[in-house]
Design a protein around this motif. Structure first.
Motif, PDB file in Angstrom:
ATOM      1  N   MET A 171      43.371  31.102  31.626  1.00 38.77           N
ATOM      2  CA  MET A 171      43.487  29.997  32.014  1.00 38.77           C
ATOM      3  C   MET A 171      44.646  29.361  33.576  1.00 38.77           C
ATOM      4  N   LEU A 172      43.417  28.555  34.417  1.00 43.11           N
ATOM      5  CA  LEU A 172      44.445  28.496  35.950  1.00 43.11           C
ATOM      6  C   LEU A 172      45.124  27.049  35.318  1.00 43.11           C
ATOM      7  N   LYS A 173      47.017  27.336  36.174  1.00 47.78           N
ATOM      8  CA  LYS A 173      47.540  26.587  35.656  1.00 47.78           C
ATOM      9  C   LYS A 173      48.458  26.338  37.464  1.00 47.78           C
ATOM     10  N   PHE A 174      48.699  25.503  37.606  1.00 52.95           N
ATOM     11  CA  PHE A 174      49.399  24.831  38.530  1.00 52.95           C
ATOM     12  C   PHE A 174      51.446  24.575  38.101  1.00 52.95           C
ATOM     13  N   THR A 175      52.370  24.435  39.274  1.00 55.55           N
ATOM     14  CA  THR A 175      53.414  24.355  38.533  1.00 55.55           C
ATOM     15  C   THR A 175      53.901  23.411  39.446  1.00 55.55           C
ATOM     16  N   LYS A 176      53.349  22.840  40.551  1.00 59.58           N
ATOM     17  CA  LYS A 176      53.373  21.744  41.120  1.00 59.58           C
ATOM     18  C   LYS A 176      52.410  21.474  42.531  1.00 59.58           C
ATOM     19  N   ILE A 177      51.747  19.822  42.158  1.00 60.13           N
ATOM     20  CA  ILE A 177      51.126  19.139  42.604  1.00 60.13           C
ATOM     21  C   ILE A 177      50.896  18.472  43.459  1.00 60.13           C
ATOM     22  N   GLU A 178      50.374  18.831  45.434  1.00 62.07           N
ATOM     23  CA  GLU A 178      51.517  17.649  46.498  1.00 62.07           C
ATOM     24  C   GLU A 178      49.868  16.974  46.330  1.00 62.07           C
ATOM     25  N   ARG A 179      50.166  15.320  46.836  1.00 58.45           N
ATOM     26  CA  ARG A 179      49.155  14.945  47.341  1.00 58.45           C
ATOM     27  C   ARG A 179      49.775  14.240  48.736  1.00 58.45           C
ATOM     28  N   PRO A 180      49.486  14.982  49.851  1.00 60.19           N
ATOM     29  CA  PRO A 180      49.572  14.285  51.471  1.00 60.19           C
ATOM     30  C   PRO A 180      49.399  13.704  51.651  1.00 60.19           C
ATOM     31  N   SER A 181      49.256  12.403  52.363  1.00 62.82           N
ATOM     32  CA  SER A 181      47.941  11.399  52.752  1.00 62.82           C
ATOM     33  C   SER A 181      47.970  11.912  53.893  1.00 62.82           C
ATOM     34  N   THR A 182      48.264  12.517  54.483  1.00 61.98           N
ATOM     35  CA  THR A 182      47.121  12.916  56.011  1.00 61.98           C
ATOM     36  C   THR A 182      47.447  14.422  56.096  1.00 61.98           C
ATOM     37  N   PRO A 183      46.327  14.503  56.697  1.00 58.77           N
ATOM     38  CA  PRO A 183      45.985  16.273  57.097  1.00 58.77           C
ATOM     39  C   PRO A 183      47.424  17.178  57.272  1.00 58.77           C
ATOM     40  N   ARG A 184      47.692  16.637  58.569  1.00 63.43           N
ATOM     41  CA  ARG A 184      49.003  16.934  59.009  1.00 63.43           C
ATOM     42  C   ARG A 184      50.209  16.804  58.431  1.00 63.43           C
ATOM     43  N   GLU A 185      50.288  16.146  57.116  1.00 62.88           N
ATOM     44  CA  GLU A 185      51.756  16.740  56.394  1.00 62.88           C
ATOM     45  C   GLU A 185      51.065  17.432  55.581  1.00 62.88           C
ATOM     46  N   ALA A 186      49.701  17.998  55.151  1.00 62.92           N
ATOM     47  CA  ALA A 186      49.273  18.939  54.422  1.00 62.92           C
ATOM     48  C   ALA A 186      48.899  20.192  54.493  1.00 62.92           C
ATOM     49  N   TYR A 187      49.377  20.693  56.324  1.00 68.56           N
ATOM     50  CA  TYR A 187      49.513  21.704  56.647  1.00 68.56           C
ATOM     51  C   TYR A 187      50.462  22.017  56.852  1.00 68.56           C
ATOM     52  N   GLU A 188      51.569  21.215  56.846  1.00 69.09           N
ATOM     53  CA  GLU A 188      52.742  21.305  57.606  1.00 69.09           C
ATOM     54  C   GLU A 188      53.935  22.060  55.580  1.00 69.09           C
ATOM     55  N   LEU A 189      52.999  21.281  54.388  1.00 70.56           N
ATOM     56  CA  LEU A 189      53.538  21.853  53.431  1.00 70.56           C
ATOM     57  C   LEU A 189      52.610  22.896  53.366  1.00 70.56           C
ATOM     58  N   LEU A 190      51.976  23.573  53.696  1.00 70.35           N
ATOM     59  CA  LEU A 190      51.036  24.855  53.396  1.00 70.35           C
ATOM     60  C   LEU A 190      52.256  25.848  54.288  1.00 70.35           C
ATOM     61  N   ARG A 191      52.323  25.079  55.707  1.00 63.66           N
ATOM     62  CA  ARG A 191      53.285  26.183  56.066  1.00 63.66           C
ATOM     63  C   ARG A 191      54.850  26.776  55.396  1.00 63.66           C
ATOM     64  N   SER A 192      54.811  25.683  55.131  1.00 60.84           N
ATOM     65  CA  SER A 192      56.199  25.482  54.121  1.00 60.84           C
ATOM     66  C   SER A 192      56.331  26.679  53.090  1.00 60.84           C
ATOM     67  N   SER A 193      55.111  26.801  52.209  1.00 55.68           N
ATOM     68  CA  SER A 193      54.949  27.510  51.866  1.00 55.68           C
ATOM     69  C   SER A 193      54.222  28.880  51.981  1.00 55.68           C
ATOM     70  N   LYS A 194      54.115  30.285  52.147  1.00 51.54           N
ATOM     71  CA  LYS A 194      53.520  31.255  50.873  1.00 51.54           C
ATOM     72  C   LYS A 194      52.583  31.126  49.852  1.00 51.54           C
ATOM     73  N   THR A 195      53.104  30.595  49.295  1.00 48.02           N
ATOM     74  CA  THR A 195      52.596  30.807  47.790  1.00 48.02           C
ATOM     75  C   THR A 195      51.890  29.159  47.319  1.00 48.02           C
ATOM     76  N   ALA A 196      51.533  28.615  48.882  1.00 47.84           N
ATOM     77  CA  ALA A 196      51.426  27.236  48.235  1.00 47.84           C
ATOM     78  C   ALA A 196      49.646  26.671  48.338  1.00 47.84           C
ATOM     79  N   ARG A 197      48.205  26.856  48.124  1.00 50.68           N
ATOM     80  CA  ARG A 197      47.310  27.142  48.063  1.00 50.68           C
ATOM     81  C   ARG A 197      46.599  25.189  48.089  1.00 50.68           C
TER      82      ARG A 197
END
Length: 287
Positions: free
Chosen positions: A1-27
């Motif tokens: 089974m696939l499980k997500f602990t947390k889901i982030e829904r940024p409103s811009t690609p830049r926000e998504a990029y910063e979230l990705l850079r801030s966590s090595k485990t984010a996908r």
């Protein structure tokens, strides 16, 4: 089974990029249709659905396709089909079914660089670039060769050219993964042939590598292209043996080039295809 602990829904690609850079485990999650088959827990996924990346924009020079654009939207885009000689529509029409293609995204299909990808194979033969938030623009061919940048894929840019293009694929039956797929396109005074489902990811060969020197290749040129395609590495899996794939890839490449050029496959080559198929035997597809 696939499980997500947390889901982030940024409103811009830049926000998504910063979230990705801030966590090595984010996908980053695109359509998520292949990810759902995994059995793992992911601490954080970044959902791009609120970033406005699901539009297709046209200009005099290019089509700019948002990474979250569903395959079905690009498949049914009449202007894009006309501009690319229908190669994308031909490539995706047997991908599972309409419901699947309504969810699967263009960006997810390209970023994943799946070996079986019809999307990657079709677009690789065109003049195509991808735009990342951090890394900027690179050609799709470079993305295939260089690997995955840890970045947010924003858009796919397909340049307008007077494409003569064709897509050929062998499947055991409709909706199956392809045994082999090939896209051929003539633009920029040169042939571009992508060979995928080897079963590893698609590879691009250009006119000089193929021995194709003219817009309407001679029998000798096609024979050289046939052998050039067959020098690529092929592997075996449950769909087909390496030998069978090697044979089929050469056949499909020649047929795709001929169809794109508006010509028939020379009779001696067609006869050669039949003889080789008999030599391989029916078991070649079963190994």
């Amino acid at each position: 089974m696939l499980k997500f602990t947390k889901i982030e829904r940024p409103s811009t690609p830049r926000e998504a990029y910063e979230l990705l850079r801030s966590s090595k485990t984010a996908r980053v999650i695109g359509g998520g249709l292949w990810m759902r088959l995994q059995h793992r827990a992911i601490p954080c996924v970044i959902d791009l659905s609120a970033c406005g990346l699901d539009q297709i924009e046209e200009s005099d020079d290019a089509f700019v396709i948002g990474a979250m654009t569903p395959l079905s939207a690009l498949e049914s885009h009449a202007d894009f089909a006309r501009a690319t000689n229908g190669v994308f529509t031909a490539a995706v029409r047997d991908i599972v079914g309409p419901q699947f293609r309504n969810l699967a995204t263009v960006g997810g299909s390209l970023y994943g660089r799946f070996g079986f990808s019809d999307v990657l194979c079709a677009l690789l033969a065109l003049e195509c670039e991808v735009k990342f938030t951090g890394a900027g623009r690179m050609s799709l061919a470079d993305l295939c060769e260089e690997g995955y940048p840890r970045d947010v894929l924003e858009r796919v840019v397909v340049h307008r050219r007077p494409y003569q293009a064709s897509y050929k694929c062998l499947r055991r039956q409709a909706t199956d993964f392809p045994v082999v797929n090939v896209a051929a396109a003539y633009w920029g005074d040169e042939w571009h042939v992508a060979v995928g489902a080897r079963p590893c990811r698609a590879r691009l060969l250009t006119g000089s590598q193929l021995g194709l020197e003219s817009k309407r290749p001679s029998r000798e040129e096609l024979a050289r292209a046939l052998e050039a395609v067959r020098t690529l590495p092929f592997g075996s899996n449950y769909l087909a043996s390496a030998a069978y794939r090697r044979h089929v890839a050469g056949v499909l490449a020649v047929r795709a080039v001929c169809e794109a050029a508006g010509m028939e496959v020379p009779a001696p080559l067609e006869g050669r295809f039949e003889d080789e198929a008999k030599a391989l035997g029916a078991e070649g597809a079963e190994e």
